[in-house]
Design a protein around this motif. Structure first.
Motif, PDB file in Angstrom:
ATOM      1  N   LYS A 202      32.682 -16.440  21.858  1.00 52.70           N
ATOM      2  CA  LYS A 202      31.571 -17.363  22.043  1.00 52.70           C
ATOM      3  C   LYS A 202      31.080 -17.895  20.702  1.00 52.70           C
ATOM      4  O   LYS A 202      30.838 -19.094  20.544  1.00 52.70           O
ATOM      5  N   GLU A 203      30.976 -16.986  19.742  1.00 53.64           N
ATOM      6  CA  GLU A 203      30.477 -17.361  18.414  1.00 53.64           C
ATOM      7  C   GLU A 203      31.435 -18.342  17.743  1.00 53.64           C
ATOM      8  O   GLU A 203      31.006 -19.316  17.105  1.00 53.64           O
ATOM      9  N   THR A 204      32.723 -18.089  17.870  1.00 57.00           N
ATOM     10  CA  THR A 204      33.711 -18.981  17.260  1.00 57.00           C
ATOM     11  C   THR A 204      33.627 -20.369  17.887  1.00 57.00           C
ATOM     12  O   THR A 204      33.646 -21.389  17.186  1.00 57.00           O
ATOM     13  N   ALA A 205      33.499 -20.409  19.215  1.00 54.06           N
ATOM     14  CA  ALA A 205      33.421 -21.703  19.903  1.00 54.06           C
ATOM     15  C   ALA A 205      32.188 -22.483  19.438  1.00 54.06           C
ATOM     16  O   ALA A 205      32.250 -23.698  19.198  1.00 54.06           O
ATOM     17  N   LYS A 206      31.069 -21.783  19.285  1.00 59.74           N
ATOM     18  CA  LYS A 206      29.841 -22.446  18.839  1.00 59.74           C
ATOM     19  C   LYS A 206      30.007 -22.984  17.423  1.00 59.74           C
ATOM     20  O   LYS A 206      29.555 -24.087  17.098  1.00 59.74           O
ATOM     21  N   ALA A 207      30.664 -22.188  16.569  1.00 61.16           N
ATOM     22  CA  ALA A 207      30.864 -22.607  15.174  1.00 61.16           C
ATOM     23  C   ALA A 207      31.731 -23.870  15.116  1.00 61.16           C
ATOM     24  O   ALA A 207      31.446 -24.795  14.353  1.00 61.16           O
ATOM     25  N   TYR A 208      32.779 -23.930  15.938  1.00 67.51           N
ATOM     26  CA  TYR A 208      33.615 -25.142  15.941  1.00 67.51           C
ATOM     27  C   TYR A 208      32.789 -26.366  16.334  1.00 67.51           C
ATOM     28  O   TYR A 208      32.871 -27.416  15.701  1.00 67.51           O
ATOM     29  N   GLU A 209      31.990 -26.225  17.371  1.00 67.57           N
ATOM     30  CA  GLU A 209      31.193 -27.377  17.825  1.00 67.57           C
ATOM     31  C   GLU A 209      30.224 -27.841  16.733  1.00 67.57           C
ATOM     32  O   GLU A 209      30.054 -29.031  16.478  1.00 67.57           O
ATOM     33  N   TYR A 210      29.609 -26.868  16.111  1.00 65.49           N
ATOM     34  CA  TYR A 210      28.605 -27.162  15.095  1.00 65.49           C
ATOM     35  C   TYR A 210      29.224 -27.876  13.885  1.00 65.49           C
ATOM     36  O   TYR A 210      28.704 -28.890  13.406  1.00 65.49           O
ATOM     37  N   HIS A 211      30.349 -27.354  13.404  1.00 62.90           N
ATOM     38  CA  HIS A 211      30.951 -27.938  12.204  1.00 62.90           C
ATOM     39  C   HIS A 211      31.701 -29.236  12.503  1.00 62.90           C
ATOM     40  O   HIS A 211      31.795 -30.122  11.651  1.00 62.90           O
ATOM     41  N   GLU A 212      32.203 -29.365  13.716  1.00 60.02           N
ATOM     42  CA  GLU A 212      32.844 -30.632  14.089  1.00 60.02           C
ATOM     43  C   GLU A 212      31.800 -31.753  14.079  1.00 60.02           C
ATOM     44  O   GLU A 212      32.074 -32.873  13.644  1.00 60.02           O
ATOM     45  N   ALA A 213      30.602 -31.453  14.558  1.00 62.97           N
ATOM     46  CA  ALA A 213      29.537 -32.461  14.563  1.00 62.97           C
ATOM     47  C   ALA A 213      29.184 -32.878  13.136  1.00 62.97           C
ATOM     48  O   ALA A 213      28.883 -34.053  12.873  1.00 62.97           O
TER      49      ALA A 213
ATOM     50  N   SER B  70      37.136 -39.127  19.614  1.00 62.50           N
ATOM     51  CA  SER B  70      37.520 -37.833  20.183  1.00 62.50           C
ATOM     52  C   SER B  70      36.297 -37.033  20.599  1.00 62.50           C
ATOM     53  O   SER B  70      35.169 -37.346  20.190  1.00 62.50           O
ATOM     54  N   ASN B  71      36.524 -35.998  21.415  1.00 65.78           N
ATOM     55  CA  ASN B  71      35.429 -35.054  21.726  1.00 65.78           C
ATOM     56  C   ASN B  71      35.898 -33.598  21.664  1.00 65.78           C
ATOM     57  O   ASN B  71      35.333 -32.731  22.289  1.00 65.78           O
ATOM     58  N   MET B  72      36.963 -33.356  20.887  1.00 63.66           N
ATOM     59  CA  MET B  72      37.464 -31.985  20.726  1.00 63.66           C
ATOM     60  C   MET B  72      36.686 -31.264  19.641  1.00 63.66           C
ATOM     61  O   MET B  72      36.365 -31.864  18.622  1.00 63.66           O
ATOM     62  N   PRO B  73      36.411 -29.974  19.806  1.00 65.43           N
ATOM     63  CA  PRO B  73      35.600 -29.271  18.814  1.00 65.43           C
ATOM     64  C   PRO B  73      36.317 -28.889  17.517  1.00 65.43           C
ATOM     65  O   PRO B  73      35.658 -28.487  16.562  1.00 65.43           O
ATOM     66  N   SER B  74      37.641 -28.986  17.451  1.00 66.26           N
ATOM     67  CA  SER B  74      38.331 -28.607  16.210  1.00 66.26           C
ATOM     68  C   SER B  74      38.925 -29.809  15.487  1.00 66.26           C
ATOM     69  O   SER B  74      39.604 -29.647  14.478  1.00 66.26           O
ATOM     70  N   LEU B  75      38.655 -31.014  15.998  1.00 64.21           N
ATOM     71  CA  LEU B  75      39.398 -32.168  15.499  1.00 64.21           C
ATOM     72  C   LEU B  75      38.589 -33.446  15.677  1.00 64.21           C
ATOM     73  O   LEU B  75      37.963 -33.640  16.714  1.00 64.21           O
ATOM     74  N   VAL B  76      38.624 -34.314  14.642  1.00 65.69           N
ATOM     75  CA  VAL B  76      38.031 -35.643  14.794  1.00 65.69           C
ATOM     76  C   VAL B  76      39.161 -36.678  14.722  1.00 65.69           C
ATOM     77  O   VAL B  76      39.929 -36.693  13.755  1.00 65.69           O
ATOM     78  N   VAL B  77      39.286 -37.500  15.746  1.00 66.03           N
ATOM     79  CA  VAL B  77      40.275 -38.586  15.775  1.00 66.03           C
ATOM     80  C   VAL B  77      39.488 -39.883  15.684  1.00 66.03           C
ATOM     81  O   VAL B  77      38.497 -40.062  16.409  1.00 66.03           O
ATOM     82  N   MET B  78      39.904 -40.756  14.748  1.00 70.05           N
ATOM     83  CA  MET B  78      39.040 -41.921  14.492  1.00 70.05           C
ATOM     84  C   MET B  78      39.807 -43.150  14.029  1.00 70.05           C
ATOM     85  O   MET B  78      40.940 -43.054  13.558  1.00 70.05           O
ATOM     86  N   ASP B  79      39.139 -44.283  14.150  1.00 68.88           N
ATOM     87  CA  ASP B  79      39.634 -45.547  13.614  1.00 68.88           C
ATOM     88  C   ASP B  79      38.976 -45.781  12.254  1.00 68.88           C
ATOM     89  O   ASP B  79      37.832 -45.378  12.031  1.00 68.88           O
ATOM     90  N   LEU B  80      39.693 -46.474  11.379  1.00 65.94           N
ATOM     91  CA  LEU B  80      39.090 -46.906  10.120  1.00 65.94           C
ATOM     92  C   LEU B  80      38.095 -48.028  10.413  1.00 65.94           C
ATOM     93  O   LEU B  80      38.169 -48.658  11.471  1.00 65.94           O
ATOM     94  N   PRO B  81      37.183 -48.304   9.485  1.00 62.37           N
ATOM     95  CA  PRO B  81      36.309 -49.464   9.677  1.00 62.37           C
ATOM     96  C   PRO B  81      37.175 -50.719   9.869  1.00 62.37           C
ATOM     97  O   PRO B  81      38.278 -50.803   9.320  1.00 62.37           O
ATOM     98  N   ALA B  82      36.671 -51.687  10.656  1.00 65.03           N
ATOM     99  CA  ALA B  82      37.449 -52.889  10.999  1.00 65.03           C
ATOM    100  C   ALA B  82      38.029 -53.561   9.758  1.00 65.03           C
ATOM    101  O   ALA B  82      39.159 -54.067   9.784  1.00 65.03           O
TER     102      ALA B  82
END
Ligand SMILES: *Cc1c(COP(=O)(O)O)cnc(C)c1O
Length: 412
Positions: A293-304, A319-331
């Motif tokens: 539980k603690e590990t899952a909370k830590a992932y969510e917190y640091h991903e944010a 993205s909405n995964m707690p261990s990963l951010v997937v993103m586009d570059l600015p236009a």
């Protein structure tokens, strides 16, 4: 004759979707193990202890819970081996990995004619691919609709789709399977060890598979965790499957599981490495000691924290995964994703692009769940963005990150 100089591999900051940086304790356990054969008493005891810790990690009482030697695909191949030619299967595809899962399933469910028609990408009519747009999660409604329409024998979904960074609705998938009498199977490669869930809460999902290098962080090539419900094992007992090495009944014997019960002894299946057993054992100890539980909370917190920082640089996370951010570059810099990823990788900062269309950037925080580590990732990515010519104030970004960690949420 060519004899090459000793191979030296530098340490990199593995800040992608996986593998994560292995804990030094895991490497030490690997290096400290003695050379002992696969039937030596402590190696066998280690495997049996791993089996018990794996049940804890998965949140299950399934007796058939163990590791498949190799990488994530080995564990997946073992569960997908339940599928025989002609079986009707619905596969939800919302990114690179569920796409490959679908390919494996099409290969297994194909007739000889299907395979001969297209050996590397067979298209049997009995496998229905439900293609969900990149960046979208598989929802309860999608699962219900496809299962009501097709009434398959099996359905398959990724829990966290690492290709697009999306969390799929495991409850909705389970419920649709239960309602329509479908046997569910799940690729939990990117969720075990990261999210907090008990697989016993999803009884319509009869088989689960994960990997050694993501949430479990046992990178010295070790074991892909799998878990089978009794229904899955009964099916293999009744129908068999076309594999020796990934046959769940045969693998289980080496982990001290025979005829549905735990045994003190182990039966040879393949030559397990004392080093792999020792390091996998340590990786599981580290995870369970930190707490699921603690590990899952830590992932969510640091991903944010990471998401907020890259957004402040002008990137657009999808993205909405707690261990990963997937993103586009600015236009202003769209289309230069591979270039910035290449620049970072050249400096030992191992971020990733997406492996299938559309091209996006993926930055992960496996085993980087503390302020210092996330700050280093943000710092290095900010430098790469500035070098690419994106305009923003690094000072403001770093101050925003510091604020995030200084706020009430940090304490909560
Ligand atoms: C990483 C990944 C895989 C493949 O795992 P390997 O260890 O590379 O074999 C499969 N499915 C998902 C969802 C993944 O994230």
């Amino acid at each position: 004759m060519n004899i090459f100089p000793p191979l030296e591999i530098p340490h990199t900051l593995a800040a992608g979707p996986g593998p994560g940086n292995t804990d030094p304790r895991v490497i030490q356990a690997f290096a400290n193990a003695g050379v002992a054969d696969h039937m030596q008493a402590d190696v066998v005891r280690g495997m049996i202890e791993c089996k018990h810790m794996l049940r804890e990690a998965w949140g299950t009482k399934n007796v058939y819970t163990f590791g498949v030697a190799g990488t994530g695909w080995d564990g997946l191949d073992s569960i997908q081996s339940l599928i025989l030619p002609g079986d009707k299967v619905v596969v939800f595809n919302n990114g690179t990995f569920s796409g490959i899962d679908g390919l494996t399933i099409r290969m297994k469910a194909s007739s000889q004619e299907d395979l001969a028609a297209n050996p590397s990408d067979p298209q049997p009519d009995n496998v229905i691919m439900v293609n969900v747009p990149h960046g979208t999660s598989v929802s309860a409604e999608m699962a219900e609709e496809a299962m009501a329409e097709h009434k398959p024998m099996f359905a398959f979904m990724a829990h966290y789709e690492t290709g697009s960074g999306r969390v799929n609705d495991i409850q909705g998938f389970n419920d649709a399977c239960a309602k329509h009498g479908v046997m569910g199977m799940v690729d939990a490669v990117s969720s075990l060890g990261i999210g907090h869930f008990n697989i016993d809460d999803y009884p319509a999902i009869i088989a689960w598979a994960s990997c050694p290098q993501k949430g479990i962080l046992g990178l010295p090539l070790s074991y892909a965790p799998v878990s089978f419900r009794p229904e899955a094992i009964d099916l293999v007992k009744k129908r068999g499957c076309y594999t020796y090495v990934h046959n769940p009944l045969l693998i289980a014997r080496h982990w001290g599981i025979t005829d549905g019960v735990d045994t003190e002894t182990s039966g040879y299946h393949r030559t397990h490495s004392s080093f792999s057993v020792a390091s996998f054992h340590e990786a599981l100890r580290i995870y369970l000691t930190a707490g699921r539980k603690e590990t899952a909370k830590a992932y969510e917190y640091h991903e944010a924290a990471l998401k907020q920082a890259v957004t402040a640089m002008g990137c657009r996370p999808t993205s909405n995964m707690p261990s990963l951010v997937v993103m586009d570059l600015p236009a202003s810099h769209a289309g230069r994703e591979k270039e910035i990823v290449g620049n970072c990788r050249a400096q030992g900062f191992g971020i990733w692009p997406t492996l299938s269309e559309p091209t996006q950037i993926r930055i992960g925080i496996l085993n980087q769940i503390n302020q210092e580590a996330v700050t280093e990732i943000v710092d290095r990515f900010a430098d790469a963005m500035l070098e690419l010519g994106v305009e923003f104030s690094k000072e403001v970004v770093m101050a925003g990150l510091k604020d995030y960690y200084g706020s009430e949420r940090a304490v909560a």
